[in-house]
Motif scaffolding. Sequence first.
Motif, PDB file in Angstrom:
ATOM      1  N   LYS A 115       0.844  -1.201   0.000  1.00  0.00           N
ATOM      2  CA  LYS A 115       0.000   0.000   0.000  1.00  0.00           C
ATOM      3  C   LYS A 115       0.885   1.259   0.000  1.00  0.00           C
ATOM      4  O   LYS A 115       0.651   2.205  -0.754  1.00  0.00           O
ATOM      5  CB  LYS A 115      -0.882  -0.045   1.262  1.00  0.00           C
ATOM      6  CG  LYS A 115      -2.072   0.830   1.208  1.00  0.00           C
ATOM      7  CD  LYS A 115      -3.038   0.455   2.321  1.00  0.00           C
ATOM      8  CE  LYS A 115      -3.964   1.629   2.549  1.00  0.00           C
ATOM      9  NZ  LYS A 115      -4.592   1.623   3.836  1.00  0.00           N
ATOM     10  N   TRP A 116       1.920   1.238   0.838  1.00  0.00           N
ATOM     11  CA  TRP A 116       2.834   2.379   0.920  1.00  0.00           C
ATOM     12  C   TRP A 116       3.568   2.605  -0.414  1.00  0.00           C
ATOM     13  O   TRP A 116       3.795   3.753  -0.819  1.00  0.00           O
ATOM     14  CB  TRP A 116       3.840   2.149   2.059  1.00  0.00           C
ATOM     15  CG  TRP A 116       4.951   3.148   2.081  1.00  0.00           C
ATOM     16  CD1 TRP A 116       4.948   4.379   2.678  1.00  0.00           C
ATOM     17  CD2 TRP A 116       6.225   3.020   1.437  1.00  0.00           C
ATOM     18  NE1 TRP A 116       6.140   5.021   2.441  1.00  0.00           N
ATOM     19  CE2 TRP A 116       6.944   4.211   1.693  1.00  0.00           C
ATOM     20  CE3 TRP A 116       6.836   2.015   0.690  1.00  0.00           C
ATOM     21  CZ2 TRP A 116       8.232   4.428   1.215  1.00  0.00           C
ATOM     22  CZ3 TRP A 116       8.122   2.226   0.201  1.00  0.00           C
ATOM     23  CH2 TRP A 116       8.806   3.421   0.472  1.00  0.00           C
ATOM     24  N   LEU A 117       3.925   1.508  -1.098  1.00  0.00           N
ATOM     25  CA  LEU A 117       4.644   1.642  -2.381  1.00  0.00           C
ATOM     26  C   LEU A 117       3.830   2.450  -3.382  1.00  0.00           C
ATOM     27  O   LEU A 117       4.394   3.225  -4.157  1.00  0.00           O
ATOM     28  CB  LEU A 117       4.898   0.263  -2.994  1.00  0.00           C
ATOM     29  CG  LEU A 117       6.190  -0.483  -2.651  1.00  0.00           C
ATOM     30  CD1 LEU A 117       6.180  -1.829  -3.356  1.00  0.00           C
ATOM     31  CD2 LEU A 117       7.438   0.305  -3.023  1.00  0.00           C
ATOM     32  N   ALA A 118       2.519   2.209  -3.396  1.00  0.00           N
ATOM     33  CA  ALA A 118       1.601   3.017  -4.219  1.00  0.00           C
ATOM     34  C   ALA A 118       2.063   3.122  -5.671  1.00  0.00           C
ATOM     35  O   ALA A 118       2.079   4.215  -6.240  1.00  0.00           O
ATOM     36  CB  ALA A 118       1.442   4.410  -3.586  1.00  0.00           C
ATOM     37  N   GLY A 119       2.476   1.988  -6.239  1.00  0.00           N
ATOM     38  CA  GLY A 119       2.809   1.971  -7.663  1.00  0.00           C
ATOM     39  C   GLY A 119       4.261   2.247  -7.978  1.00  0.00           C
ATOM     40  O   GLY A 119       4.680   2.115  -9.121  1.00  0.00           O
ATOM     41  N   ARG A 120       5.068   2.638  -6.977  1.00  0.00           N
ATOM     42  CA  ARG A 120       6.481   2.914  -7.254  1.00  0.00           C
ATOM     43  C   ARG A 120       7.243   1.600  -7.468  1.00  0.00           C
ATOM     44  O   ARG A 120       6.867   0.564  -6.910  1.00  0.00           O
ATOM     45  CB  ARG A 120       7.101   3.691  -6.085  1.00  0.00           C
ATOM     46  CG  ARG A 120       6.553   5.098  -5.993  1.00  0.00           C
ATOM     47  CD  ARG A 120       7.020   5.819  -4.763  1.00  0.00           C
ATOM     48  NE  ARG A 120       6.385   5.322  -3.565  1.00  0.00           N
ATOM     49  CZ  ARG A 120       6.338   5.969  -2.400  1.00  0.00           C
ATOM     50  NH1 ARG A 120       6.880   7.160  -2.300  1.00  0.00           N
ATOM     51  NH2 ARG A 120       5.744   5.451  -1.345  1.00  0.00           N
ATOM     52  N   PRO A 121       8.307   1.638  -8.293  1.00  0.00           N
ATOM     53  CA  PRO A 121       9.044   0.404  -8.564  1.00  0.00           C
ATOM     54  C   PRO A 121       9.756  -0.145  -7.324  1.00  0.00           C
ATOM     55  O   PRO A 121      10.165   0.627  -6.439  1.00  0.00           O
ATOM     56  CB  PRO A 121      10.060   0.802  -9.630  1.00  0.00           C
ATOM     57  CG  PRO A 121       9.892   2.242  -9.883  1.00  0.00           C
ATOM     58  CD  PRO A 121       8.802   2.794  -9.031  1.00  0.00           C
TER      59      PRO A 121
END
Length: 242
Positions: A115-121
């Motif tokens: 959830k925290w990554l939110a789409g980041r690689p």
Amino acid sequence: MSGFSREWLELRAPYDARARSAALVRHFADALPPRARILDLAAGAGANRDWLAPRLPSSTSWILVDNDSVLIDGVPDARLVDLSTGLETLDAIDGATCSAFLDLVSKTWLERFVKWLAGRPLLAALSVDGRVRFTPGDAEDGAVLAAFAADQRRDKGFGPALGPAAPKYLENLLREAGYRLATAQCDWVLDGRDKPMLAAMIESFAAAAPCGQGWKERRCRQADTGRLRLVVGHVDIVAWRD
Ligand SMILES: C[S@@+](CC[C@H](N)C(=O)[O-])C[C@H]1O[C@@H](n2cnc3c(N)ncnc32)[C@H](O)[C@@H]1O
């Protein structure tokens, strides 16, 4: 102190470097914006950044976080953060990486993490995947390795640890979140040339297995005489969203 010594991290670093996938780094690099700011989670003494930095553009900048003040002492760009509680305080990041970390965390933490990554690689390197094979085999291998696997599932500060189940659990979460993935096996392959590393591995297997004293003595003798081979399965995962 986290229980990971600098000596252990230094001993394992060349084996990690030899095992990990350079091909997956290219996917990670392609998914990052120019002048990317990368977060290295549970960075220890910085071995993951040391290996990755020469393979990424020189304009990349880094934040390294760990909760062990002894390990990060003197490491450039390192900050003291307890990731069990402090993950969501970390921002202004374009991509995340970690190495030799996922086995410590729980299902709940990985769910928070995606959830925290939110789409980041993400590039998650060197996660143990449960494959351990000694050659020659020993009648007690099964019991010792089962005790070791049980120990890997102890709570390490993030809730019940996933141990070697972590990579698959993370892969599923990332797919559900719309990520594309690539994975590579990056096993340690140890033999008669790797006596100190074999000795350290035998010690940690035996420490988790109260029945393992005879096993430990046999395995140490075999390692001393160069007759022991050990494969420890690891996996690298890279994930990105188009
Ligand atoms: C096996 S070491 C890997 C270190 C480094 N990534 C490497 O590849 O050499 C696991 C790391 O997780 C860190 N760690 C464990 N629990 C943590 C927590 N709650 N918050 C931040 N780091 C943690 C330890 O301090 C240790 O540096």
